[in-house]
Enzyme design. Structure first.
Site, mmCIF file in Angstrom:
data_model
loop_
_atom_site.group_PDB
_atom_site.id
_atom_site.type_symbol
_atom_site.label_atom_id
_atom_site.label_comp_id
_atom_site.label_asym_id
_atom_site.label_seq_id
_atom_site.Cartn_x
_atom_site.Cartn_y
_atom_site.Cartn_z
ATOM 1 N N GLY A 10 -17.682 4.090 8.720
ATOM 2 C CA GLY A 10 -18.381 3.285 7.553
ATOM 3 C C GLY A 10 -19.051 4.125 7.059
ATOM 4 O O GLY A 10 -18.828 5.266 6.699
ATOM 5 N N GLN A 11 -20.768 3.787 5.980
ATOM 6 C CA GLN A 11 -21.185 4.865 5.533
ATOM 7 C C GLN A 11 -22.078 5.794 6.374
ATOM 8 O O GLN A 11 -21.785 7.631 6.329
ATOM 9 C CB GLN A 11 -22.169 4.610 4.691
ATOM 10 C CG GLN A 11 -22.044 3.636 3.524
ATOM 11 C CD GLN A 11 -23.186 3.141 3.068
ATOM 12 O OE1 GLN A 11 -23.998 3.750 2.142
ATOM 13 N NE2 GLN A 11 -23.756 2.168 3.375
ATOM 14 N N ALA A 61 -21.465 -2.495 12.261
ATOM 15 C CA ALA A 61 -21.867 -3.859 11.877
ATOM 16 C C ALA A 61 -21.543 -4.880 11.119
ATOM 17 O O ALA A 61 -20.766 -4.262 10.184
ATOM 18 C CB ALA A 61 -23.504 -3.496 11.486
ATOM 19 N N TYR A 62 -21.619 -6.100 10.880
ATOM 20 C CA TYR A 62 -21.614 -6.731 9.531
ATOM 21 C C TYR A 62 -22.649 -6.835 8.443
ATOM 22 O O TYR A 62 -23.528 -7.397 8.951
ATOM 23 C CB TYR A 62 -21.423 -8.575 10.350
ATOM 24 C CG TYR A 62 -20.936 -9.491 8.764
ATOM 25 C CD1 TYR A 62 -19.859 -9.518 9.455
ATOM 26 C CD2 TYR A 62 -21.883 -9.550 8.529
ATOM 27 C CE1 TYR A 62 -19.757 -10.711 8.360
ATOM 28 C CE2 TYR A 62 -21.923 -10.400 6.699
ATOM 29 C CZ TYR A 62 -20.210 -11.175 7.301
ATOM 30 O OH TYR A 62 -19.875 -11.975 6.632
ATOM 31 N N THR A 63 -22.193 -6.307 7.891
ATOM 32 C CA THR A 63 -23.597 -5.820 6.400
ATOM 33 C C THR A 63 -23.803 -6.492 5.328
ATOM 34 O O THR A 63 -24.491 -6.519 4.487
ATOM 35 C CB THR A 63 -23.597 -4.354 6.297
ATOM 36 O OG1 THR A 63 -22.525 -3.775 5.461
ATOM 37 C CG2 THR A 63 -23.798 -3.786 7.336
ATOM 38 N N THR A 102 -32.047 -2.127 10.883
ATOM 39 C CA THR A 102 -32.329 -2.730 9.700
ATOM 40 C C THR A 102 -33.829 -2.781 9.558
ATOM 41 O O THR A 102 -34.181 -4.219 10.508
ATOM 42 C CB THR A 102 -31.418 -4.086 9.478
ATOM 43 O OG1 THR A 102 -32.010 -4.188 8.017
ATOM 44 C CG2 THR A 102 -31.600 -5.140 10.358
ATOM 45 N N ASP A 103 -34.518 -3.112 8.845
ATOM 46 C CA ASP A 103 -35.844 -3.591 8.073
ATOM 47 C C ASP A 103 -35.939 -5.051 7.796
ATOM 48 O O ASP A 103 -36.652 -5.632 7.929
ATOM 49 C CB ASP A 103 -35.645 -3.072 6.438
ATOM 50 C CG ASP A 103 -34.843 -3.167 5.673
ATOM 51 O OD1 ASP A 103 -33.652 -3.135 5.832
ATOM 52 O OD2 ASP A 103 -34.876 -2.915 4.052
ATOM 53 N N TYR A 126 -28.589 -12.079 8.599
ATOM 54 C CA TYR A 126 -27.577 -11.153 8.785
ATOM 55 C C TYR A 126 -29.236 -10.710 9.758
ATOM 56 O O TYR A 126 -28.363 -9.757 10.200
ATOM 57 C CB TYR A 126 -27.700 -10.534 7.504
ATOM 58 C CG TYR A 126 -28.003 -8.623 7.780
ATOM 59 C CD1 TYR A 126 -26.659 -8.329 8.259
ATOM 60 C CD2 TYR A 126 -29.393 -8.029 6.580
ATOM 61 C CE1 TYR A 126 -27.066 -7.204 8.815
ATOM 62 C CE2 TYR A 126 -29.498 -6.316 6.905
ATOM 63 C CZ TYR A 126 -28.424 -6.214 7.746
ATOM 64 O OH TYR A 126 -28.326 -4.459 8.029
ATOM 65 N N LYS A 130 -29.082 -9.463 13.801
ATOM 66 C CA LYS A 130 -29.211 -7.887 14.028
ATOM 67 C C LYS A 130 -30.761 -7.298 14.845
ATOM 68 O O LYS A 130 -30.321 -7.327 15.713
ATOM 69 C CB LYS A 130 -29.844 -6.494 12.504
ATOM 70 C CG LYS A 130 -28.359 -6.578 12.006
ATOM 71 C CD LYS A 130 -27.448 -5.402 12.602
ATOM 72 C CE LYS A 130 -28.081 -4.539 12.360
ATOM 73 N NZ LYS A 130 -26.671 -3.592 13.401
#
Length: 283
Positions: A10-11, A61-63, A102-103, A126, A130
């Site tokens: 991933g990123q 993660a599932y994003t 995450t935010d 989402y 999280k």
């Protein structure tokens, strides 16, 4: 020290892999779904024990935020259940875990930067999965560091920067929301911060990390086009109401980074400077 990296393609995982050669004292086990099914508790236990893992950096993660609204089962498996399996497995070995969140655990109705002690109130599947993952890893592994980030991009994978560069070259006009405010995060900067935490010793708790500064998605797009030299696309500001999506986005998701800066003595780059570096690397 043996360190398991999940979501290595991933990123963030890709940026971590690029930096691993700088840390020859560690042995890294880079995994994605082909190497380790993190939704299988027995597989996670076996991998952690067989490879004598001392620490886990969970980048998996599932994003797909909108898709998650109708794909709750897989989203929950990846964002809530899998992190708990990892936390429980590493706790048995007396190890540590860095879990990326995450935010979206916030609904974005605040008007000043979110601090770690603010009460989470997710507005999407989402964000809810999280948050449940955060609570789970904290419960099952004493040495867990949770790092919430926002608006993540890099030269790898699919992300907003790449999409806006592509659309900017394809379209004469583009509408982008201007009433959602946050801070972009260059995944490479987050990867550097994670390595700093590993080097200095993982301090349990919740931390916030993004680049410095504030912008809207519209401002972000204008900066992407300017830095990438895209001049033929007219970017127009849109209200969120003009661009409806299945999942609700936080209107304001600026994160306060004081805690991570003071705990680990790190300096965080300004978002436009990091964006320039990323686009330069992509070229």
């Amino acid at each position: 020290m043996n360190i398991l990296i999940t979501g290595c393609n991933g990123q963030l995982g890709s940026e971590i892999r690029l930096l691993e050669d700088n840390y020859p004292q560690y042995t890294f086990f880079n995994t994605d779904k082909d190497e380790l099914d993190i939704t299988n508790q027995l597989a996670v236990d076996d991998f952690v024990n067989r490879n004598e893992i001392d620490g886990i950096v969970n980048c998996a993660a599932y994003t797909a935020v909108d898709k998650a609204e109708t794909d709750q089962k897989l989203c929950t498996a990846l964002n809530t259940e899998a992190p708990v399996y990892m936390a429980a497995a590493i706790e048995k070995r007396g190890g540590w875990m860095i879990h990326v969140s995450t935010d979206y655990v916030f609904n974005g109705k605040k008007h000043t930067p979110y601090v770690e002690t603010d009460t989470p109130c997710p507005d999407s599947v989402y964000g809810s999965t999280k948050l449940a993952g955060e609570l789970g890893v904290s419960k099952f592994c004493k040495k867990t560091m949770i790092v919430r980030t926002a608006w993540l991009y890099s030269g790898f994978g699919n992300n907003f920067v790449k999409t806006m560069m592509r659309l900017g070259r394809e379209k004469a006009e583009l509408g982008v929301v201007f009433d959602q405010i946050g801070t972009p995060t260059y995944a490479r900067d987050l990867a550097v911060a994670i390595f700093t935490a590993i080097e200095k010793g993982v301090n349990p708790g919740v931390y916030h990390f993004s680049n410095e500064g504030v912008c809207s998605w519209y401002d972000f797009t204008k900066a992407i086009h300017r830095i990438a030299g895209i001049t033929t696309c007219n970017v127009k500001p849109l209200h969120t109401s003009e661009y409806p999506t299945p999942a609700t986005r936080p209107a304001y998701s600026v994160l306060d980074k004081t805690k991570i800066k003071e705990t680990y003595g790190i300096e965080i780059p300004y978002w436009e400077n990091s964006l320039e570096e990323c686009i330069k690397r992509m070229k």
